[in-house]
Design an enzyme around this catalytic site. Structure first.
Site, PDB file in Angstrom:
ATOM      1  CG  ASP A 124      -6.478  16.278  21.770  1.00  0.00           C
ATOM      2  OD1 ASP A 124      -7.420  16.680  21.065  1.00  0.00           O
ATOM      3  OD2 ASP A 124      -5.808  17.026  22.483  1.00  0.00           O
ATOM      4  CG  HIS A 166      -6.761  20.534  28.443  1.00  0.00           C
ATOM      5  ND1 HIS A 166      -5.773  21.401  28.860  1.00  0.00           N
ATOM      6  CD2 HIS A 166      -6.423  19.300  28.940  1.00  0.00           C
ATOM      7  CE1 HIS A 166      -4.881  20.733  29.575  1.00  0.00           C
ATOM      8  NE2 HIS A 166      -5.258  19.468  29.644  1.00  0.00           N
ATOM      9  N   GLY A 174      -7.689  18.490  24.103  1.00  0.00           N
ATOM     10  CA  GLY A 174      -7.119  17.744  25.223  1.00  0.00           C
ATOM     11  C   GLY A 174      -8.090  16.790  25.903  1.00  0.00           C
ATOM     12  CG  ASP A 201      -4.634  17.905  35.089  1.00  0.00           C
ATOM     13  OD1 ASP A 201      -3.659  17.726  34.341  1.00  0.00           O
ATOM     14  OD2 ASP A 201      -5.657  17.196  35.077  1.00  0.00           O
ATOM     15  CG  HIS A 203      -1.680  17.761  31.166  1.00  0.00           C
ATOM     16  ND1 HIS A 203      -2.147  16.619  31.782  1.00  0.00           N
ATOM     17  CD2 HIS A 203      -0.790  17.367  30.225  1.00  0.00           C
ATOM     18  CE1 HIS A 203      -1.563  15.571  31.229  1.00  0.00           C
ATOM     19  NE2 HIS A 203      -0.740  15.990  30.291  1.00  0.00           N
ATOM     20  CG  ASP A 290      -2.945  14.503  35.187  1.00  0.00           C
ATOM     21  OD1 ASP A 290      -2.949  15.299  36.148  1.00  0.00           O
ATOM     22  OD2 ASP A 290      -3.232  14.839  34.028  1.00  0.00           O
TER      23      ASP A 290
END
Length: 326
Positions: A124, A166, A174, A201, A203, A290
């Site tokens: 990623d 991340h 991430g 976020d 996440h 997000d």
């Protein structure tokens, strides 16, 4: 970053702030969190993004590699081959917008529905040209903002291109190649004894939590989605820190579809308690967008107005405040 800047210009918000040129982070700045080996490797590969010219095992060790465009997995009981949700042509857009390791649950799609997929498509964190220069620029923006708070030349500082939460000490994760947040918090702690970190976020802010897992000087507070198959998989209610930092990691896992009213009710309740008990000297907020409705990965139902209410609450504390993107 340029798109955000244009939007801010369009709303005539620049007249309400003082723009400060950022200074790139130094090697020592980056090593205040990241390992020397990781920084050295980024320096070595800075001028070449050709994957074939680099050792595959080393790339994997440091969390870098190629992001494939499709895994070509058919739906159960269906022989149709699904087209990739993202193609090579818009891979740069994907790199900026999607922060879901392996693209779990969103990697394949047909004309009518998304198909869950539990097979990793690739790394990623794609290898990009001038990766070390990029890392120094991102970290430098947040460091410059933090320095102004330390110098008391500002009460509120913003780096809307920061918030890469991340990245781990010795590897990229991430879509995050550097943890500018941790580095900025280290800078703030040169003046402010206790720092509260709030992550909005969708996440979990795993890289920041891991960095301060065993200290009681930085309290990490993350509001995020938590469930099977959703990246990064950490941030359960029971994750509360370790050693001297036990109870200084606070996680608020949430389910799909949460709306403004309930989100703010939870945010208000939790942050009020944290503020009263922890009594921070400075605050850092990661404003990952997000969590807004219609995000291609996120599944919350929040609006800018709802998040704005959370920000207004933090502003009312009148503490030195660093806002970062995400």
């Amino acid at each position: 970053a340029s798109l955000v800047y244009s939007l801010i210009q369009a709303y005539n918000l620049l007249s309400h702030m003082h723009l400060v040129p950022s200074t790139k982070a130094t090697d020592e700045d980056l090593k205040s969190f990241h390992s020397s080996d990781y920084i050295k490797y980024l320096q070595q590969i800075n001028d070449n993004s050709d994957l074939e010219k680099h050792n595959e095992d080393e790339l994997e060790y440091y969390g870098l590699g190629e992001l494939l465009s499709s895994c070509q997995i058919p739906e159960k009981n269906n022989t149709e081959t699904f087209k990739p949700l993202f193609s090579n042509e818009n891979i740069n857009h994907l790199h900026q917008e999607v922060k879901n390791q392996y693209l779990l649950c969103y990697c394949c799609v047909n004309d009518s529905n998304k198909v869950e997929c539990d097979i990793p498509t690739a790394y990623d964190c794609p290898l990009i040209t001038h990766i070390y220069d990029f890392v120094k620029t991102i970290a430098g923006g947040s460091l410059t903002a933090a320095q102004h708070l330390v110098d008391e030349t500002a009460n509120i500082a913003v780096n809307w291109c920061g918030g890469w939460h991340h990245a781990q000490r010795d590897k990229a994760e991430g879509f995050c190649y550097v943890n500018d947040i941790v580095i900025a918090i280290q800078k703030l702690r040169e003046k402010y004894d206790k720092v509260l970190y709030i992550d909005l976020d969708i996440h979990h802010g795993d890289g920041v939590e891991n960095a301060f897992l065993v200290t009681k000087k930085v309290l990490t507070l993350s509001f995020h989605k938590h469930g099977p198959g959703f990246y990064p998989g950490s941030g359960a209610l029971a994750d509360t820190g370790s050693g001297n930092g036990k109870w200084y990691s606070v996680n608020v896992p949430l389910k799909d579809g949460i709306k403004d009213d309930l989100f703010f009710q939870i945010f208000d309740s939790v942050t009020s308690k944290v503020l009263h008990v922890f009594r921070p000297n400075a605050v850092v907020v990661q404003c990952g967008a997000d969590c807004l409705n219609k995000d291609p990965i996120g599944t919350f139902n929040l609006t800018p107005k709802g998040l704005g209410e959370c920000i207004c609450k933090v502003l009312a504390w009148k503490l030195p405040l660093l806002f970062l993107g995400g």
